[in-house]
Design an enzyme around this catalytic site. Structure first.
Site, short mmCIF file in Angstrom:
data_model
loop_
_atom_site.label_atom_id
_atom_site.label_comp_id
_atom_site.label_asym_id
_atom_site.label_seq_id
_atom_site.Cartn_x
_atom_site.Cartn_y
_atom_site.Cartn_z
N GLU A 65 1.01 -1.24 -0.23
CA GLU A 65 0.02 -0.09 -0.12
C GLU A 65 0.74 1.22 0.10
O GLU A 65 0.30 2.23 -0.35
CB GLU A 65 -0.76 0.00 1.16
CG GLU A 65 -1.89 -0.91 1.35
CD GLU A 65 -2.71 -0.96 2.49
OE1 GLU A 65 -3.85 -1.08 2.41
OE2 GLU A 65 -2.19 -1.01 3.69
N LYS A 83 -12.08 2.12 1.93
CA LYS A 83 -10.84 1.61 1.04
C LYS A 83 -11.67 0.45 0.37
O LYS A 83 -11.80 -0.66 0.89
CB LYS A 83 -9.71 1.37 1.89
CG LYS A 83 -9.07 2.31 2.48
CD LYS A 83 -7.84 1.87 3.40
CE LYS A 83 -6.81 1.07 2.65
NZ LYS A 83 -5.84 0.80 3.60
N VAL A 118 -6.43 4.70 8.19
CA VAL A 118 -7.72 5.49 7.75
C VAL A 118 -8.24 6.07 8.94
O VAL A 118 -8.82 7.27 8.82
CB VAL A 118 -8.75 4.68 7.12
CG1 VAL A 118 -8.36 4.08 5.92
CG2 VAL A 118 -9.33 3.48 7.98
N GLU A 119 -7.97 5.61 10.33
CA GLU A 119 -8.58 6.37 11.36
C GLU A 119 -7.93 7.70 11.62
O GLU A 119 -8.65 8.93 11.87
CB GLU A 119 -8.35 5.51 12.72
CG GLU A 119 -9.17 4.28 12.84
CD GLU A 119 -8.16 3.20 12.11
OE1 GLU A 119 -9.00 1.86 12.21
OE2 GLU A 119 -7.67 3.20 11.11
N TYR A 166 -19.98 22.83 -0.92
CA TYR A 166 -19.54 21.30 -0.98
C TYR A 166 -18.37 21.27 -1.85
O TYR A 166 -17.42 20.26 -1.76
CB TYR A 166 -20.68 20.43 -1.25
CG TYR A 166 -21.73 20.89 -2.30
CD1 TYR A 166 -21.46 20.58 -3.62
CD2 TYR A 166 -22.81 21.63 -1.93
CE1 TYR A 166 -22.08 21.06 -4.69
CE2 TYR A 166 -23.81 21.88 -2.88
CZ TYR A 166 -23.41 21.59 -4.29
OH TYR A 166 -24.04 21.92 -5.36
#
Length: 120
Positions: free
Chosen positions: A22, A99, A73-74, A54
């Site tokens: 990754e 993901k 990702v946290e 937005y």
């Protein structure tokens, strides 16, 4: 009053993950974002300057994420929620970060967080 401005299915590529595979190239992330914002002033003025833009949120997130290399990702979700709260004046944020390519046998993995207020 609980007005929501939302962005669904926002795709942003990022270098993120804990595995060696990754860390070599950006991978797609999918964001669903719900932002608590009082829309009454914008509705009355019919002016973008009074609204939670937005498009500006999505462009700012893409720019920010392009500069990051988080492992989790946290961490990215927390930073993105904080950015929306501090830079765009949202009173609350619900953010889902997926993901889609993380697991071969799942359509997506990720986190959902809520920060700030969604009440009056």
């Amino acid at each position: 009053m609980t007005d929501i401005v939302f962005i669904e299915g926002l795709r942003i590529d990022a270098l993120i993950g804990v595995h060696d595979r990754e860390r070599h190239a950006p991978q797609p992330l999918i964001f669903d974002i719900r932002m608590h914002f009082d829309n009454r002033i914008a509705a009355s003025s019919d002016t973008l300057a009074d609204a939670l833009d937005y498009e500006a949120v999505s462009l700012r997130l893409a720019d920010y994420i392009a500069q990051t290399e988080f492992m989790l990702v946290e961490t990215l979700a927390e930073c993105c929620a904080d950015l929306i709260l501090t830079e765009f004046g949202a009173k609350g944020v619900r953010l889902k970060l997926g993901k889609p390519d993380a697991l071969a046998n799942a359509s997506a993995v990720g986190v959902e967080i809520q920060r700030g207020s969604f009440g009056p």
